[in-house]
Design an enzyme around this catalytic site. Structure first.
Site, PDB file in Angstrom:
ATOM      1  CG  HIS A 137      38.163  41.068 -15.422  1.00 15.39           C
ATOM      2  ND1 HIS A 137      37.242  41.645 -14.582  1.00 15.39           N
ATOM      3  CD2 HIS A 137      38.674  42.083 -16.149  1.00 15.39           C
ATOM      4  CE1 HIS A 137      37.211  42.961 -14.805  1.00 15.39           C
ATOM      5  NE2 HIS A 137      38.073  43.236 -15.746  1.00 15.39           N
ATOM      6  NE  ARG A 190      40.020  49.115 -28.929  1.00 15.16           N
ATOM      7  CZ  ARG A 190      41.004  48.213 -28.975  1.00 15.16           C
ATOM      8  NH1 ARG A 190      41.509  47.749 -27.840  1.00 15.16           N
ATOM      9  NH2 ARG A 190      41.469  47.773 -30.119  1.00 15.16           N
ATOM     10  NE  ARG A 199      38.570  54.780 -29.373  1.00 18.66           N
ATOM     11  CZ  ARG A 199      38.192  53.592 -29.859  1.00 18.66           C
ATOM     12  NH1 ARG A 199      38.507  53.255 -31.096  1.00 18.66           N
ATOM     13  NH2 ARG A 199      37.522  52.738 -29.108  1.00 18.66           N
ATOM     14  CD  GLU A 214      37.412  55.400 -36.046  1.00 20.77           C
ATOM     15  OE1 GLU A 214      37.097  54.313 -35.537  1.00 20.77           O
ATOM     16  OE2 GLU A 214      37.202  56.508 -35.505  1.00 20.77           O
ATOM     17  CG  ASN A 248      38.688  47.032 -36.092  1.00 22.47           C
ATOM     18  OD1 ASN A 248      39.597  46.555 -36.761  1.00 22.47           O
ATOM     19  ND2 ASN A 248      38.600  46.879 -34.793  1.00 22.47           N
ATOM     20  CG  ASP A 249      34.257  51.889 -36.902  1.00 21.76           C
ATOM     21  OD1 ASP A 249      33.402  50.990 -37.032  1.00 21.76           O
ATOM     22  OD2 ASP A 249      34.352  52.565 -35.866  1.00 21.76           O
ATOM     23  NE  ARG A 271      33.623  47.664 -36.436  1.00 22.56           N
ATOM     24  CZ  ARG A 271      33.992  47.669 -35.168  1.00 22.56           C
ATOM     25  NH1 ARG A 271      34.389  46.562 -34.597  1.00 22.56           N
ATOM     26  NH2 ARG A 271      33.976  48.791 -34.468  1.00 22.56           N
ATOM     27  CB  CYS A 319      45.251  51.884 -33.707  1.00 28.13           C
ATOM     28  SG  CYS A 319      43.823  52.898 -34.071  1.00 28.13           S
TER      29      CYS A 319
END
Length: 587
Positions: free
Chosen positions: A197, A304, A340, A439, A462-463, A473, A510
């Site tokens: 944060h 997400r 998602r 993915e 990413n995946d 990863r 994305c």
């Protein structure tokens, strides 16, 4: 101030968490220097200890509410959700009961019970493999410290008398807000991360920030001069004259680039040959909708949702989820809002709900597999999304889909959820677009078939990179083998883009690759016309788009198809950018 003998320059590498360069004197911020082992762990009066805890909790919530109001007055509504989240955590009846029970059953003092319970919770998060959830541990540590300070009656001094780089073990959002903004040059903390944060606040306030991870707050003094590089993560203690001059020039150059990018904020993402590109934003907090608006994104391409599940280690109910989705949808003014569904499992484990014993969690019970096996959890989320859809252009994105069967089963649950919302008279929508994340190699290879069953597709780079190259990863030992510029990964992306085009449905990307500057012309050359990236990267991505034409991007893609190594492809993309946008340097 007393003089100090000049020390030799020391250069340390940390993690950049907010861009910019800070040059100035250190201000050592140590609000919490208490040895809990020396405090009394036993309660003399259990009832009194419970009352002390509740009074301290109320005091901290008042402080957080004051900081929230300060942030609204000074920075509009950019950060209020952060403070609301912390207040909600302290108001959690489960947490309150846990601490009360610890005081009652174990005869603990309030200080000891708070320290014990919140330390256990922070330890749970800090041991998770996922970076984002490890960083939640520092939010809990911050709240623990605030409660202990309130219990012990210790006040914090935020008084700065000169422009300074604030050095601390950790900074809470309230700390960040309470300092005089005019005197803050930068932040250097021992703990935290990009999604903590305090880092989000630093980026919002445009204050350079670096996490050192080396306990520098125990070494640096108020006499030290610092350079904090929020672009590269470099920390220089007591820089020599030549280093100071070099970084002063770098700082000036970055400020010039920032002004150039800022001037593009109101411009459209259109190529030189007039091809319009959709720039969406990836977010995981409700308050980030302010960044979506600030950077003029075309909508949210990826929200997400697992953050709200994992922050409190339990499933949020339908109303709690609905409020978050509604807040974002309402703030977007009918721009696309792609949600998602929860991607639990893999490195996002949730005690009591996911299986920690799996030998290969990334290949196991995660994402859509988990949701289809837990229809009540899945349908509760879908109902909340359906109800929020009346406040904007809401779409549903399903992660880790491999087969038509998974799509059809999801559609069955969607139909059931719509009927349940209708019967409850809770409003909502009668139709909602459904998309899938591509993915895995299986999804990419079968994308032409899968595309016939959905309204849109989104490439999760990413995946897709991880599964295509069989590289974890999150494993630093094999990190050098993880590269989305790999020809195999690019080929699967291209297959997916072609499948979407052949079936007349939209396709976007994305994953983090969409925000890699060198990758942008390549992705355009492959046929992508929609990118979803971190909000703060939109200005430079827009600059790249406005500086290239599609024909040259296509030629770039054709050229790299003759290359066999990821490094060759990446180098060619960087050379292309430096040739076409000489006013910005890329590396």
């Amino acid at each position: 101030m007393k003089s100090k003998t000049r020390q030799k320059q020391v250069v340390i590498k940390g993690q950049a968490t907010a861009p910019g360069i800070a040059i100035g004197r250190a201000f050592l911020f140590k609000p919490f220097e208490i040895n809990l082992a020396e405090l009394n762990s036993t309660a003399e009066d259990v009832k009194q200890e419970i009352n002390l805890f509740l009074a301290a909790r109320d005091k901290v919530m008042d402080r957080l509410d004051f900081a929230r109001k300060q942030s609204i007055d000074s920075y509009d509504d950019q950060f209020s959700q952060i403070f609301e989240s912390q207040i909600s955590f302290l108001n959690d009846p489960v947490l309150i009961d846990e601490i009360r029970t610890k005081i009652k059953q174990d005869n603990y003092s309030a200080v000891y019970a708070v320290s014990r319970i919140l330390s256990q919770k922070s330890d749970h998060f800090i041991n998770l493999e996922n970076t984002y959830f490890r960083e939640r541990a520092f939010d809990i540590i911050d709240l623990k410290q605030q409660l202990l300070l309130a219990l012990l009656g210790i006040k914090i001094d935020y008084h700065l008398t000169a422009p300074s780089v604030i050095v601390a073990e950790n900074l809470s959002p309230a700390d960040t807000i309470n300092f005089n903004r005019n005197f803050i040059l930068g932040f250097l903390t021992d703990h935290g991360g990009y999604t903590s944060h305090s880092s989000i606040l630093a980026r919002g306030l445009r204050i350079p920030s670096v996490v050192n991870g080396k306990q520098l707050s125990t070494i640096i003094t108020d006499y030290d001069e610092l350079i904090v590089d929020g672009f590269e993560g470099t920390i220089i203690i007591n820089p020599d004259k030549s280093t100071l001059n070099r970084y002063a020039k770098i700082k000036k150059e970055h400020e010039k680039h920032a002004a150039l990018l800022e001037s593009l904020n109101k411009e459209e993402a259109v190529t030189l040959d007039n091809e319009s590109i959709t720039l969406l934003a990836n977010i995981e907090f409700a308050q980030e909708v302010n960044d979506v608006i600030k950077y003029r994104a075309d909508g949210v391409g990826l929200f997400r949702t697992e953050a709200m599940f994992l922050e409190k280690s339990r499933i949020p109910n339908e109303e709690q989820q609905f409020k978050v989705y509604k807040k974002i949808a309402s703030g977007l003014s009918n721009k696309p809002f792609i949600i998602r569904t929860v991607d639990l499992g893999g490195d996002k484990l949730m005690e009591g709900y996911t299986d920690k014993s799996e030998q290969n969690p990334f290949l196991g019970w995660r994402a859509i597999r988990y949701c289809l096996d837990n229809p009540e959890i899945f349908k509760m989320q879908i109902r909340a999304i359906i109800k929020a859809a009346q406040y904007g252009t809401v779409k549903l994105l399903i992660p880790m889909v491999n087969s038509v069967g998974e799509i059809l089963q999801t559609k069955e649950y969607l139909a059931e959820a719509m009927q349940e919302v209708r019967e409850a008279g809770a409003g909502g929508t009668e139709k909602i677009e459904i998309g899938i994340m591509v993915e895995t190699p299986a999804a990419a290879i079968m994308s032409d078939t899968l595309a016939k069953y959905v309204d849109f597709m989104s490439i999760g780079s990413n995946d897709l990179t991880q599964y295509t190259l069989a590289v974890d990863r999150t494993n630093s030992k094999v990190a050098k083998s993880y590269n989305p510029f790999d020809p195999a990964v690019l080929e699967l992306m291209h297959i997916t883009i072609t499948s979407a085009k052949n079936n007349n449905i939209p396709v976007s990307i994305c994953g983090e690759f969409a925000g890699v500057q060198a990758a942008v012309p390549l992705l355009l050359g492959m046929g992508l016309r929609s990118l979803s990236v971190a909000p703060h990267t939109i200005p430079v991505i827009k600059k790249i788009i406005r500086s290239v034409n599609i024909e040259s991007c296509i030629k770039l893609y054709e050229k790299i198809q003759t290359f066999h190594h990821a490094s060759e492809i990446e180098d060619a993309c960087i050379k292309y950018l430096n040739k076409n946008i000489p006013e910005l340097s890329f590396s």
